[in-house]
Design a protein around this motif. Structure first.
Motif, mmCIF file in Angstrom:
data_model
loop_
_atom_site.group_PDB
_atom_site.id
_atom_site.type_symbol
_atom_site.label_atom_id
_atom_site.label_comp_id
_atom_site.label_asym_id
_atom_site.label_seq_id
_atom_site.Cartn_x
_atom_site.Cartn_y
_atom_site.Cartn_z
ATOM 1 N N ALA A 175 0.856 -1.186 0.000
ATOM 2 C CA ALA A 175 0.000 0.000 0.000
ATOM 3 C C ALA A 175 0.891 1.235 0.000
ATOM 4 N N ARG A 176 0.641 2.133 -0.935
ATOM 5 C CA ARG A 176 1.478 3.320 -1.059
ATOM 6 C C ARG A 176 0.623 4.553 -1.362
ATOM 7 N N ASP A 177 1.042 5.689 -0.780
ATOM 8 C CA ASP A 177 0.543 6.985 -1.219
ATOM 9 C C ASP A 177 1.556 7.473 -2.246
ATOM 10 N N VAL A 178 1.278 7.249 -3.517
ATOM 11 C CA VAL A 178 2.283 7.512 -4.554
ATOM 12 C C VAL A 178 2.443 8.989 -4.858
ATOM 13 N N THR A 179 1.552 9.842 -4.325
ATOM 14 C CA THR A 179 1.745 11.275 -4.554
ATOM 15 C C THR A 179 3.047 11.738 -3.914
ATOM 16 N N ALA A 180 3.354 11.189 -2.732
ATOM 17 C CA ALA A 180 4.600 11.555 -2.066
ATOM 18 C C ALA A 180 5.799 11.039 -2.850
ATOM 19 N N LEU A 181 5.667 9.828 -3.412
ATOM 20 C CA LEU A 181 6.766 9.265 -4.200
ATOM 21 C C LEU A 181 6.958 10.049 -5.484
ATOM 22 N N ASP A 182 5.843 10.465 -6.100
ATOM 23 C CA ASP A 182 5.945 11.270 -7.320
ATOM 24 C C ASP A 182 6.659 12.590 -7.039
ATOM 25 N N ALA A 183 6.270 13.206 -5.921
ATOM 26 C CA ALA A 183 6.863 14.498 -5.579
ATOM 27 C C ALA A 183 8.362 14.370 -5.335
ATOM 28 N N ALA A 184 8.776 13.222 -4.797
ATOM 29 C CA ALA A 184 10.195 12.995 -4.514
ATOM 30 C C ALA A 184 10.957 12.502 -5.743
ATOM 31 N N ALA A 194 -6.357 11.055 -2.940
ATOM 32 C CA ALA A 194 -5.322 11.514 -2.011
ATOM 33 C C ALA A 194 -5.876 11.553 -0.590
ATOM 34 N N GLY A 195 -5.055 11.143 0.359
ATOM 35 C CA GLY A 195 -5.463 11.178 1.757
ATOM 36 C C GLY A 195 -6.269 9.989 2.218
ATOM 37 N N SER A 196 -6.452 8.976 1.343
ATOM 38 C CA SER A 196 -7.313 7.833 1.716
ATOM 39 C C SER A 196 -6.519 6.596 2.126
ATOM 40 N N LEU A 197 -5.195 6.704 2.279
ATOM 41 C CA LEU A 197 -4.388 5.525 2.579
ATOM 42 C C LEU A 197 -4.849 4.834 3.852
ATOM 43 N N GLU A 198 -5.098 5.588 4.890
ATOM 44 C CA GLU A 198 -5.512 4.979 6.162
ATOM 45 C C GLU A 198 -6.865 4.298 6.025
ATOM 46 N N ARG A 199 -7.810 4.935 5.317
ATOM 47 C CA ARG A 199 -9.139 4.344 5.134
ATOM 48 C C ARG A 199 -9.090 3.067 4.318
#
Length: 269
Positions: A149-158, A204-209
């Protein structure tokens, strides 16, 4: 398969033209091949006469099998998507769920072929990337055999490419936010084998859910039911949360799925 069929048809047409020319030259005495060559040309002509019909029959059978598989995936993935909606309260227009099959062609490296995807109209369209083990979230899931499970927005930004080429990274950057991948595992052999995965993507922001035990239970119950219904056996150890399997079963019953598919959810628990 469609591209392969085109090349086969071209090859058959070329061979038929060569055989026909050879027989025509023999009849007009322009060319005097030996008896063995003439017999070979006649046999080839007879064989080529039945090849198109045989190819059509094979294509038809494979086409029906592909259609049946897609219908099965569409039914189960639709039920799973609504089960996730029920479990999280997420707007269904913000979710998509896809099934991938691991393929190992003899002419190249292993790749992931998308079997089917259910999504709302406003979800991203296909990225155009050819996924493979180790590439992206789905590739990592298949390569490791674990839930990823990944929030890829953070990976994209990096600028983290996750195994993607620069061009592939450009195609997918900003297209996805949260991706949760669950492996499809076959336990029929001496050792368990990963045969594909299910990938849920959300806003975005739904990783925990989207990574609660109940949601993961929905996804795993779906994966296990798919394996059972496609002729394989799911892994003997189930991590599925009963509440997730119950939500999936309820969603399938609500959409009037065939009884054997509802039963497969129970058997896969």
């Amino acid at each position: 398969m469609r591209g392969d069929r085109v090349w086969i048809d071209v090859a058959v047409a070329v061979l038929a033209a060569v055989v026909g020319a050879g027989l025509a030259l023999d009849r007009t005495a322009v060319w005097a091949p030996g008896d063995a060559v003439v017999v070979t040309l006649v046999l080839l002509a007879a064989l080529l006469a039945i090849v198109p019909a045989a190819l059509q029959a094979v294509t038809s059978v494979r086409g029906r099998r592909v259609d049946a598989t897609r219908e099965l995936y569409d039914d189960l993935l639709s039920g799973a998507l609504w089960a996730v909606v029920d479990a999280t309260g997420t707007d269904p227009r913000d979710l998509a769920l896809a099934g991938y099959r691991l393929e190992r062609p003899w002419w190249g490296p292993a790749r992931l072929a998308r079997v089917h995807r259910v999504r709302a109209r406003r979800r991203p369209v296909a990225s155009g990337v050819r996924w493979a083990p180790g590439k992206g979230v789905v590739g990592e899931c298949v390569a490791t055999g674990a839930v990823v499970a990944r929030d890829v927005t953070a990976l994209d930004a990096a600028g983290e490419r996750q195994g993607l080429s620069p061009e592939e990274f450009r195609l997918v950057r900003g297209k996805y936010a949260v991706v949760v991948a669950v492996p499809l595992v076959d336990d029929t052999g001496q050792t368990s084998a990963v045969t594909g995965c299910l990938a849920l993507d959300g806003p975005a922001g739904s990783l925990e859910r989207l990574t609660t035990p109940e949601v993961l239970g929905v996804l795993e119950a779906t994966a296990r039911a798919l394996r059972r219904l496609t002729g394989g056996a799911p892994a003997t150890v189930s991590l599925a949360v009963p509440a997730g399997a119950d939500r999936l079963r309820t969603a399938l019953e609500r959409q009037a799925s065939p009884a054997e598919r509802v039963a497969a959810v129970e058997q896969a628990r």
